[in-house]
Scaffold this motif. Sequence first.
Motif, PDB file in Angstrom:
ATOM      1  N   GLU A 156       0.832  -1.202   0.000  1.00 37.28           N
ATOM      2  CA  GLU A 156       0.000   0.000   0.000  1.00 37.28           C
ATOM      3  C   GLU A 156       0.867   1.253   0.000  1.00 37.28           C
ATOM      4  O   GLU A 156       1.755   1.419   0.843  1.00 37.28           O
ATOM      5  CB  GLU A 156      -0.922   0.003   1.207  1.00 37.28           C
ATOM      6  N   GLY A 157       0.600   2.140  -0.958  1.00 39.09           N
ATOM      7  CA  GLY A 157       1.325   3.398  -1.030  1.00 39.09           C
ATOM      8  C   GLY A 157       2.636   3.326  -1.780  1.00 39.09           C
ATOM      9  O   GLY A 157       3.313   4.334  -1.940  1.00 39.09           O
ATOM     10  N   GLU A 158       3.019   2.135  -2.256  1.00 39.12           N
ATOM     11  CA  GLU A 158       4.276   2.019  -2.990  1.00 39.12           C
ATOM     12  C   GLU A 158       4.172   2.720  -4.336  1.00 39.12           C
ATOM     13  O   GLU A 158       3.159   2.627  -5.020  1.00 39.12           O
ATOM     14  CB  GLU A 158       4.631   0.549  -3.189  1.00 39.12           C
ATOM     15  N   SER A 159       5.223   3.420  -4.714  1.00 38.73           N
ATOM     16  CA  SER A 159       5.205   4.224  -5.935  1.00 38.73           C
ATOM     17  C   SER A 159       5.515   3.375  -7.162  1.00 38.73           C
ATOM     18  O   SER A 159       6.409   2.533  -7.152  1.00 38.73           O
ATOM     19  CB  SER A 159       6.234   5.350  -5.815  1.00 38.73           C
ATOM     20  N   ILE A 160       4.748   3.607  -8.238  1.00 37.36           N
ATOM     21  CA  ILE A 160       4.941   2.932  -9.514  1.00 37.36           C
ATOM     22  C   ILE A 160       4.943   3.997 -10.606  1.00 37.36           C
ATOM     23  O   ILE A 160       4.078   4.877 -10.599  1.00 37.36           O
ATOM     24  CB  ILE A 160       3.798   1.936  -9.798  1.00 37.36           C
ATOM     25  N   PRO A 161       5.864   3.946 -11.549  1.00 45.13           N
ATOM     26  CA  PRO A 161       5.846   4.925 -12.650  1.00 45.13           C
ATOM     27  C   PRO A 161       4.568   4.772 -13.479  1.00 45.13           C
ATOM     28  O   PRO A 161       4.043   3.668 -13.609  1.00 45.13           O
ATOM     29  CB  PRO A 161       7.078   4.563 -13.486  1.00 45.13           C
ATOM     30  N   PRO A 162       4.046   5.861 -14.022  1.00 42.92           N
ATOM     31  CA  PRO A 162       2.859   5.769 -14.879  1.00 42.92           C
ATOM     32  C   PRO A 162       3.107   4.895 -16.103  1.00 42.92           C
ATOM     33  O   PRO A 162       4.233   4.796 -16.594  1.00 42.92           O
ATOM     34  CB  PRO A 162       2.606   7.223 -15.289  1.00 42.92           C
ATOM     35  N   ASP A 163       2.034   4.253 -16.596  1.00 38.65           N
ATOM     36  CA  ASP A 163       2.059   3.458 -17.811  1.00 38.65           C
ATOM     37  C   ASP A 163       3.184   2.418 -17.790  1.00 38.65           C
ATOM     38  O   ASP A 163       3.975   2.294 -18.715  1.00 38.65           O
ATOM     39  CB  ASP A 163       2.216   4.374 -19.028  1.00 38.65           C
ATOM     40  N   THR A 164       3.234   1.663 -16.692  1.00 41.80           N
ATOM     41  CA  THR A 164       4.301   0.682 -16.482  1.00 41.80           C
ATOM     42  C   THR A 164       3.712  -0.694 -16.175  1.00 41.80           C
ATOM     43  O   THR A 164       2.791  -0.811 -15.370  1.00 41.80           O
ATOM     44  CB  THR A 164       5.201   1.117 -15.303  1.00 41.80           C
ATOM     45  N   GLN A 165       4.248  -1.727 -16.819  1.00 40.78           N
ATOM     46  CA  GLN A 165       3.838  -3.099 -16.524  1.00 40.78           C
ATOM     47  C   GLN A 165       4.423  -3.516 -15.169  1.00 40.78           C
ATOM     48  O   GLN A 165       5.596  -3.238 -14.884  1.00 40.78           O
ATOM     49  CB  GLN A 165       4.346  -4.055 -17.609  1.00 40.78           C
ATOM     50  N   PHE A 166       3.608  -4.186 -14.349  1.00 39.83           N
ATOM     51  CA  PHE A 166       4.123  -4.692 -13.076  1.00 39.83           C
ATOM     52  C   PHE A 166       3.331  -5.926 -12.670  1.00 39.83           C
ATOM     53  O   PHE A 166       2.265  -6.209 -13.217  1.00 39.83           O
ATOM     54  CB  PHE A 166       4.042  -3.620 -11.978  1.00 39.83           C
ATOM     55  N   GLY A 174      -1.158   9.787  -9.713  1.00 44.58           N
ATOM     56  CA  GLY A 174      -2.220   9.968  -8.728  1.00 44.58           C
ATOM     57  C   GLY A 174      -2.332   8.761  -7.828  1.00 44.58           C
ATOM     58  O   GLY A 174      -1.535   7.830  -7.902  1.00 44.58           O
ATOM     59  N   MET A 175      -3.339   8.785  -6.949  1.00 43.80           N
ATOM     60  CA  MET A 175      -3.604   7.657  -6.065  1.00 43.80           C
ATOM     61  C   MET A 175      -4.694   6.790  -6.680  1.00 43.80           C
ATOM     62  O   MET A 175      -5.712   7.297  -7.125  1.00 43.80           O
ATOM     63  CB  MET A 175      -4.054   8.148  -4.680  1.00 43.80           C
ATOM     64  N   TYR A 176      -4.490   5.479  -6.676  1.00 42.02           N
ATOM     65  CA  TYR A 176      -5.451   4.560  -7.277  1.00 42.02           C
ATOM     66  C   TYR A 176      -5.706   3.397  -6.334  1.00 42.02           C
ATOM     67  O   TYR A 176      -4.858   3.061  -5.506  1.00 42.02           O
ATOM     68  CB  TYR A 176      -4.938   4.036  -8.619  1.00 42.02           C
ATOM     69  N   GLN A 177      -6.867   2.781  -6.483  1.00 45.48           N
ATOM     70  CA  GLN A 177      -7.222   1.658  -5.620  1.00 45.48           C
ATOM     71  C   GLN A 177      -8.025   0.623  -6.397  1.00 45.48           C
ATOM     72  O   GLN A 177      -8.972   0.964  -7.105  1.00 45.48           O
ATOM     73  CB  GLN A 177      -8.047   2.142  -4.425  1.00 45.48           C
ATOM     74  N   GLY A 178      -7.626  -0.628  -6.282  1.00 42.90           N
ATOM     75  CA  GLY A 178      -8.370  -1.723  -6.899  1.00 42.90           C
ATOM     76  C   GLY A 178      -8.637  -2.808  -5.875  1.00 42.90           C
ATOM     77  O   GLY A 178      -7.913  -2.921  -4.886  1.00 42.90           O
ATOM     78  N   LEU A 195      -8.892  -8.183  -1.402  1.00 45.43           N
ATOM     79  CA  LEU A 195      -7.454  -7.956  -1.349  1.00 45.43           C
ATOM     80  C   LEU A 195      -7.136  -6.543  -1.820  1.00 45.43           C
ATOM     81  O   LEU A 195      -7.562  -6.130  -2.891  1.00 45.43           O
ATOM     82  CB  LEU A 195      -6.730  -8.989  -2.208  1.00 45.43           C
ATOM     83  N   PRO A 196      -6.390  -5.769  -1.032  1.00 47.54           N
ATOM     84  CA  PRO A 196      -6.173  -4.354  -1.350  1.00 47.54           C
ATOM     85  C   PRO A 196      -5.048  -4.135  -2.343  1.00 47.54           C
ATOM     86  O   PRO A 196      -4.066  -4.864  -2.381  1.00 47.54           O
ATOM     87  CB  PRO A 196      -5.784  -3.765   0.015  1.00 47.54           C
ATOM     88  N   LEU A 197      -5.192  -3.116  -3.151  1.00 46.19           N
ATOM     89  CA  LEU A 197      -4.125  -2.652  -4.037  1.00 46.19           C
ATOM     90  C   LEU A 197      -4.257  -1.150  -4.146  1.00 46.19           C
ATOM     91  O   LEU A 197      -5.175  -0.645  -4.780  1.00 46.19           O
ATOM     92  CB  LEU A 197      -4.238  -3.311  -5.411  1.00 46.19           C
ATOM     93  N   ARG A 198      -3.343  -0.427  -3.512  1.00 49.25           N
ATOM     94  CA  ARG A 198      -3.444   1.029  -3.467  1.00 49.25           C
ATOM     95  C   ARG A 198      -2.091   1.669  -3.790  1.00 49.25           C
ATOM     96  O   ARG A 198      -1.443   2.252  -2.927  1.00 49.25           O
ATOM     97  CB  ARG A 198      -3.919   1.493  -2.087  1.00 49.25           C
ATOM     98  N   PRO A 199      -1.640   1.552  -5.037  1.00 50.34           N
ATOM     99  CA  PRO A 199      -0.356   2.165  -5.392  1.00 50.34           C
ATOM    100  C   PRO A 199      -0.497   3.649  -5.661  1.00 50.34           C
ATOM    101  O   PRO A 199      -1.578   4.154  -5.918  1.00 50.34           O
ATOM    102  CB  PRO A 199       0.031   1.430  -6.673  1.00 50.34           C
ATOM    103  N   GLU A 244       1.840  11.414  -2.383  1.00 53.75           N
ATOM    104  CA  GLU A 244       2.583  10.362  -1.723  1.00 53.75           C
ATOM    105  C   GLU A 244       2.763  10.658  -0.236  1.00 53.75           C
ATOM    106  O   GLU A 244       2.778   9.763   0.589  1.00 53.75           O
ATOM    107  CB  GLU A 244       3.940  10.182  -2.387  1.00 53.75           C
ATOM    108  N   GLU A 245       2.915  11.948   0.108  1.00 55.00           N
ATOM    109  CA  GLU A 245       3.135  12.318   1.496  1.00 55.00           C
ATOM    110  C   GLU A 245       1.960  11.903   2.369  1.00 55.00           C
ATOM    111  O   GLU A 245       2.129  11.504   3.510  1.00 55.00           O
ATOM    112  CB  GLU A 245       3.355  13.832   1.582  1.00 55.00           C
ATOM    113  N   LYS A 246       0.753  11.968   1.785  1.00 58.11           N
ATOM    114  CA  LYS A 246      -0.444  11.609   2.532  1.00 58.11           C
ATOM    115  C   LYS A 246      -0.417  10.141   2.953  1.00 58.11           C
ATOM    116  O   LYS A 246      -0.883   9.780   4.024  1.00 58.11           O
ATOM    117  CB  LYS A 246      -1.696  11.887   1.692  1.00 58.11           C
TER     118      LYS A 246
END
Length: 203
Positions: free
Chosen positions: A85-95, A153-157, A176-180, A188-190
Amino acid sequence: MEGMDVDLDPELMQKFSCLGTTDKDVLISEFQRLLGFQLNPAGCAFFLDMTNWNLQAAIGAYYDFESPNISVPSMSFVEDVTIGEGESIPPDTQFIKTWRIQNSGSEAWPPGVCLKYVGGDQFGHVNMVMVRSLEPQEIADVSVQMCSPSRAGMYQGQWRMCTATGLYYGGAPRALPLRPVLSGSQQEEKLTKDRRPDFGGRG
Protein backbone atom coordinates in the motif's frame (compact mmCIF):
# COMPACT_ATOMS: atom_id res chain seq x y z
CA MET A 1 -12.07 -33.72 -3.82
CA GLU A 2 -9.93 -33.64 -0.69
CA GLY A 3 -6.24 -34.04 -1.30
CA MET A 4 -6.36 -32.69 -4.85
CA ASP A 5 -3.61 -30.20 -5.59
CA VAL A 6 -4.00 -29.06 -9.18
CA ASP A 7 -1.24 -26.66 -10.14
CA LEU A 8 -2.65 -24.58 -12.98
CA ASP A 9 -0.85 -22.24 -15.30
CA PRO A 10 -2.63 -18.89 -14.60
CA GLU A 11 -1.69 -17.45 -18.00
CA LEU A 12 -2.99 -20.52 -19.83
CA MET A 13 -6.23 -20.60 -17.84
CA GLN A 14 -6.70 -16.87 -18.36
CA LYS A 15 -6.54 -17.40 -22.11
CA PHE A 16 -9.07 -20.24 -21.96
CA SER A 17 -11.51 -18.43 -19.69
CA CYS A 18 -11.36 -14.94 -21.16
CA LEU A 19 -10.29 -15.32 -24.78
CA GLY A 20 -11.70 -18.75 -25.46
CA THR A 21 -10.34 -21.40 -27.79
CA THR A 22 -11.75 -23.38 -30.69
CA ASP A 23 -9.71 -26.47 -29.78
CA LYS A 24 -12.33 -28.53 -27.98
CA ASP A 25 -9.92 -31.38 -27.26
CA VAL A 26 -7.65 -28.99 -25.36
CA LEU A 27 -10.58 -27.68 -23.34
CA ILE A 28 -11.70 -31.22 -22.50
CA SER A 29 -8.18 -32.13 -21.37
CA GLU A 30 -7.90 -29.03 -19.17
CA PHE A 31 -11.36 -29.63 -17.71
CA GLN A 32 -10.34 -33.18 -16.80
CA ARG A 33 -7.13 -31.92 -15.26
CA LEU A 34 -8.98 -29.31 -13.20
CA LEU A 35 -11.29 -31.97 -11.78
CA GLY A 36 -8.45 -34.33 -10.97
CA PHE A 37 -9.65 -36.70 -13.72
CA GLN A 38 -12.87 -37.47 -11.85
CA LEU A 39 -14.86 -37.12 -15.09
CA ASN A 40 -14.37 -38.94 -18.39
CA PRO A 41 -13.92 -37.00 -21.68
CA ALA A 42 -17.56 -37.52 -22.68
CA GLY A 43 -18.74 -36.07 -19.36
CA CYS A 44 -16.39 -33.12 -19.73
CA ALA A 45 -17.67 -32.50 -23.25
CA PHE A 46 -21.26 -32.54 -21.94
CA PHE A 47 -20.64 -29.76 -19.38
CA LEU A 48 -18.49 -27.76 -21.78
CA ASP A 49 -21.09 -27.98 -24.54
CA MET A 50 -23.91 -26.86 -22.25
CA THR A 51 -21.88 -23.77 -21.29
CA ASN A 52 -20.82 -22.86 -24.84
CA TRP A 53 -17.33 -24.29 -24.23
CA ASN A 54 -16.49 -21.76 -21.52
CA LEU A 55 -14.12 -23.55 -19.16
CA GLN A 56 -14.90 -21.55 -16.02
CA ALA A 57 -18.66 -21.79 -16.58
CA ALA A 58 -18.39 -25.54 -17.21
CA ILE A 59 -16.61 -26.09 -13.90
CA GLY A 60 -19.34 -24.13 -12.16
CA ALA A 61 -22.04 -26.18 -13.88
CA TYR A 62 -20.33 -29.41 -12.84
CA TYR A 63 -20.22 -28.42 -9.18
CA ASP A 64 -23.77 -27.09 -9.28
CA PHE A 65 -24.81 -30.55 -10.48
CA GLU A 66 -22.54 -32.66 -8.27
CA SER A 67 -22.39 -30.60 -5.08
CA PRO A 68 -25.29 -28.14 -4.82
CA ASN A 69 -24.65 -27.64 -1.10
CA ILE A 70 -20.88 -27.24 -1.31
CA SER A 71 -19.53 -25.21 1.62
CA VAL A 72 -17.94 -21.83 1.03
CA PRO A 73 -14.13 -21.94 1.49
CA SER A 74 -12.24 -19.74 3.93
CA MET A 75 -9.43 -17.34 3.06
CA SER A 76 -7.24 -14.93 5.01
CA PHE A 77 -5.04 -12.19 3.60
CA VAL A 78 -1.49 -12.59 4.93
CA GLU A 79 0.55 -9.80 3.36
CA ASP A 80 1.49 -7.91 0.23
CA VAL A 81 4.49 -9.58 -1.41
CA THR A 82 4.89 -6.96 -4.13
CA ILE A 83 3.47 -3.43 -4.46
CA GLY A 84 2.47 -2.72 -0.87
CA GLU A 85 0.00 0.00 0.00
CA GLY A 86 1.33 3.40 -1.03
CA GLU A 87 4.28 2.02 -2.99
CA SER A 88 5.20 4.22 -5.94
CA ILE A 89 4.94 2.93 -9.51
CA PRO A 90 5.85 4.92 -12.65
CA PRO A 91 2.86 5.77 -14.88
CA ASP A 92 2.06 3.46 -17.81
CA THR A 93 4.30 0.68 -16.48
CA GLN A 94 3.84 -3.10 -16.52
CA PHE A 95 4.12 -4.69 -13.08
CA ILE A 96 3.19 -7.86 -11.22
CA LYS A 97 1.07 -7.60 -8.09
CA THR A 98 1.42 -10.50 -5.66
CA TRP A 99 -0.65 -11.18 -2.57
CA ARG A 100 0.07 -13.85 0.05
CA ILE A 101 -3.11 -15.64 1.10
CA GLN A 102 -4.00 -18.58 3.34
CA ASN A 103 -6.69 -21.22 3.41
CA SER A 104 -7.78 -20.45 6.95
CA GLY A 105 -10.49 -23.12 7.01
CA SER A 106 -10.54 -26.80 7.91
CA GLU A 107 -11.23 -28.10 4.39
CA ALA A 108 -9.24 -28.00 1.16
CA TRP A 109 -10.42 -25.51 -1.43
CA PRO A 110 -12.36 -27.06 -4.33
CA PRO A 111 -10.76 -27.09 -7.78
CA GLY A 112 -11.51 -24.18 -10.09
CA VAL A 113 -11.25 -21.29 -7.60
CA CYS A 114 -9.94 -18.01 -8.93
CA LEU A 115 -8.99 -14.49 -7.95
CA LYS A 116 -11.33 -11.93 -9.55
CA TYR A 117 -11.28 -8.18 -9.96
CA VAL A 118 -14.35 -6.81 -8.14
CA GLY A 119 -14.06 -3.04 -8.09
CA GLY A 120 -12.04 0.16 -8.17
CA ASP A 121 -9.20 0.65 -10.63
CA GLN A 122 -8.42 -2.45 -12.69
CA PHE A 123 -4.82 -1.76 -13.79
CA GLY A 124 -4.90 -3.45 -17.18
CA HIS A 125 -7.11 -5.97 -18.94
CA VAL A 126 -6.68 -9.05 -16.74
CA ASN A 127 -9.78 -9.53 -14.56
CA MET A 128 -9.27 -13.08 -13.31
CA VAL A 129 -6.51 -15.60 -12.57
CA MET A 130 -6.98 -19.24 -11.65
CA VAL A 131 -5.67 -20.34 -8.24
CA ARG A 132 -4.73 -23.88 -7.26
CA SER A 133 -6.61 -25.67 -4.50
CA LEU A 134 -5.00 -25.02 -1.11
CA GLU A 135 -5.00 -27.51 1.75
CA PRO A 136 -6.23 -26.34 5.20
CA GLN A 137 -3.88 -23.67 6.64
CA GLU A 138 -1.72 -23.75 3.49
CA ILE A 139 -0.26 -20.42 2.38
CA ALA A 140 0.35 -19.46 -1.25
CA ASP A 141 1.23 -16.42 -3.35
CA VAL A 142 -1.16 -15.24 -6.07
CA SER A 143 0.08 -12.92 -8.81
CA VAL A 144 -1.62 -10.76 -11.44
CA GLN A 145 0.06 -9.03 -14.38
CA MET A 146 -1.00 -5.37 -14.34
CA CYS A 147 -0.28 -2.02 -15.95
CA SER A 148 -0.34 1.31 -14.12
CA PRO A 149 -2.55 4.17 -15.41
CA SER A 150 -0.95 6.83 -17.59
CA ARG A 151 -1.66 9.70 -15.19
CA ALA A 152 -0.02 10.18 -11.80
CA GLY A 153 -2.22 9.97 -8.73
CA MET A 154 -3.60 7.66 -6.07
CA TYR A 155 -5.45 4.56 -7.28
CA GLN A 156 -7.22 1.66 -5.62
CA GLY A 157 -8.37 -1.72 -6.90
CA GLN A 158 -10.02 -4.67 -5.16
CA TRP A 159 -9.81 -8.39 -5.92
CA ARG A 160 -11.60 -11.31 -4.28
CA MET A 161 -11.40 -15.09 -4.27
CA CYS A 162 -14.29 -16.85 -6.00
CA THR A 163 -15.37 -20.47 -6.40
CA ALA A 164 -16.15 -22.09 -9.74
CA THR A 165 -19.86 -21.72 -8.91
CA GLY A 166 -19.53 -17.95 -8.46
CA LEU A 167 -19.41 -17.73 -4.65
CA TYR A 168 -17.05 -15.06 -3.33
CA TYR A 169 -15.24 -15.97 -0.14
CA GLY A 170 -12.89 -14.52 2.42
CA GLY A 171 -15.59 -12.31 3.95
CA ALA A 172 -17.09 -9.08 2.58
CA PRO A 173 -14.46 -6.76 4.10
CA ARG A 174 -11.58 -8.96 2.96
CA ALA A 175 -11.18 -7.89 -0.64
CA LEU A 176 -7.45 -7.96 -1.35
CA PRO A 177 -6.17 -4.35 -1.35
CA LEU A 178 -4.12 -2.65 -4.04
CA ARG A 179 -3.44 1.03 -3.47
CA PRO A 180 -0.36 2.16 -5.39
CA VAL A 181 0.70 5.75 -5.98
CA LEU A 182 2.01 6.70 -9.38
CA SER A 183 5.28 8.60 -9.13
CA GLY A 184 4.99 12.30 -9.86
CA SER A 185 1.96 12.66 -7.61
CA GLN A 186 2.16 15.04 -4.67
CA GLN A 187 -0.18 12.77 -2.77
CA GLU A 188 2.58 10.36 -1.72
CA GLU A 189 3.13 12.32 1.50
CA LYS A 190 -0.44 11.61 2.53
CA LEU A 191 0.14 7.88 2.37
CA THR A 192 2.67 7.98 5.18
CA LYS A 193 -0.25 8.80 7.49
CA ASP A 194 -2.57 6.11 6.12
CA ARG A 195 -2.88 2.68 7.69
CA ARG A 196 -3.61 -0.63 6.05
CA PRO A 197 -7.30 -1.53 6.39
CA ASP A 198 -8.22 -3.92 9.17
CA PHE A 199 -9.18 -7.30 7.70
CA GLY A 200 -10.76 -8.44 10.95
CA GLY A 201 -10.68 -12.00 12.22
CA ARG A 202 -9.68 -15.00 10.19
CA GLY A 203 -12.26 -17.17 8.52
